[in-house]
Design a protein around this motif. Sequence first.
Motif, PDB file in Angstrom:
ATOM      1  N   ALA A 105      67.202  34.710   5.378  1.00  0.00           N
ATOM      2  CA  ALA A 105      68.108  34.388   6.485  1.00  0.00           C
ATOM      3  C   ALA A 105      67.560  34.946   7.801  1.00  0.00           C
ATOM      4  N   ASN A 106      67.037  36.156   7.765  1.00  0.00           N
ATOM      5  CA  ASN A 106      66.473  36.740   8.975  1.00  0.00           C
ATOM      6  C   ASN A 106      65.225  35.982   9.424  1.00  0.00           C
ATOM      7  N   ALA A 107      64.400  35.557   8.470  1.00  0.00           N
ATOM      8  CA  ALA A 107      63.184  34.817   8.814  1.00  0.00           C
ATOM      9  C   ALA A 107      63.513  33.454   9.411  1.00  0.00           C
ATOM     10  N   ALA A 108      64.640  32.872   9.002  1.00  0.00           N
ATOM     11  CA  ALA A 108      65.013  31.552   9.517  1.00  0.00           C
ATOM     12  C   ALA A 108      65.433  31.611  10.985  1.00  0.00           C
ATOM     13  N   ILE A 109      66.035  32.702  11.414  1.00  0.00           N
ATOM     14  CA  ILE A 109      66.503  32.776  12.799  1.00  0.00           C
ATOM     15  C   ILE A 109      65.545  33.546  13.708  1.00  0.00           C
ATOM     16  N   GLU A 110      64.497  34.118  13.133  1.00  0.00           N
ATOM     17  CA  GLU A 110      63.553  34.924  13.900  1.00  0.00           C
ATOM     18  C   GLU A 110      62.405  34.031  14.380  1.00  0.00           C
ATOM     19  N   ASN A 111      62.076  34.140  15.667  1.00  0.00           N
ATOM     20  CA  ASN A 111      60.945  33.355  16.142  1.00  0.00           C
ATOM     21  C   ASN A 111      59.640  34.111  15.909  1.00  0.00           C
ATOM     22  N   ARG A 112      58.525  33.477  16.189  1.00  0.00           N
ATOM     23  CA  ARG A 112      57.220  34.035  15.874  1.00  0.00           C
ATOM     24  C   ARG A 112      56.931  35.330  16.630  1.00  0.00           C
ATOM     25  N   ASP A 113      57.319  35.401  17.901  1.00  0.00           N
ATOM     26  CA  ASP A 113      57.053  36.613  18.686  1.00  0.00           C
ATOM     27  C   ASP A 113      57.858  37.814  18.177  1.00  0.00           C
ATOM     28  N   GLU A 114      59.105  37.580  17.812  1.00  0.00           N
ATOM     29  CA  GLU A 114      59.920  38.668  17.256  1.00  0.00           C
ATOM     30  C   GLU A 114      59.337  39.167  15.941  1.00  0.00           C
ATOM     31  N   GLY A 115      58.841  38.261  15.128  1.00  0.00           N
ATOM     32  CA  GLY A 115      58.224  38.653  13.854  1.00  0.00           C
ATOM     33  C   GLY A 115      56.968  39.475  14.067  1.00  0.00           C
ATOM     34  N   LYS A 116      56.168  39.080  15.050  1.00  0.00           N
ATOM     35  CA  LYS A 116      54.952  39.846  15.343  1.00  0.00           C
ATOM     36  C   LYS A 116      55.282  41.246  15.846  1.00  0.00           C
ATOM     37  N   LYS A 117      56.300  41.367  16.697  1.00  0.00           N
ATOM     38  CA  LYS A 117      56.705  42.686  17.195  1.00  0.00           C
ATOM     39  C   LYS A 117      57.213  43.571  16.061  1.00  0.00           C
ATOM     40  N   ARG A 118      57.998  42.988  15.165  1.00  0.00           N
ATOM     41  CA  ARG A 118      58.548  43.743  14.044  1.00  0.00           C
ATOM     42  C   ARG A 118      57.425  44.208  13.108  1.00  0.00           C
ATOM     43  N   LYS A 119      56.497  43.317  12.807  1.00  0.00           N
ATOM     44  CA  LYS A 119      55.387  43.695  11.927  1.00  0.00           C
ATOM     45  C   LYS A 119      54.472  44.714  12.584  1.00  0.00           C
TER      46      LYS A 119
END
Length: 95
Positions: free
Chosen positions: A57-71
């Motif tokens: 669910a989090n991956a579905a609403i998260e855009n690519r930039d937010e995912g990169k920042k989190r990782k």
Amino acid sequence: MKRAFFVGTLVAVIFFICGYFTELELFTLASGGLGLVSLLISGLLSGVFISGDQIRANAAIENRDEGKKRKRGMYVFALIGAPNLIVAILLTILS
């Protein structure tokens, strides 16, 4: 990433030198605490403590930039915490 590993290793070496020569448990506790807290924050950012449904669910609403920042945050905290946890274990074994 290299900077985070350098900072984590530098802090760990300082804790190791101070803890080894003074034989105070304070440095072991500080190094272990910093390592444990950093690795827990890294685990929170990676999603280790939530279910698979929540991760999807989090991956579905998260855009690519937010995912990169989190990782990136996850890796930074892991690279700072791992050397400190290793030093805490070494200081515990050597004392």
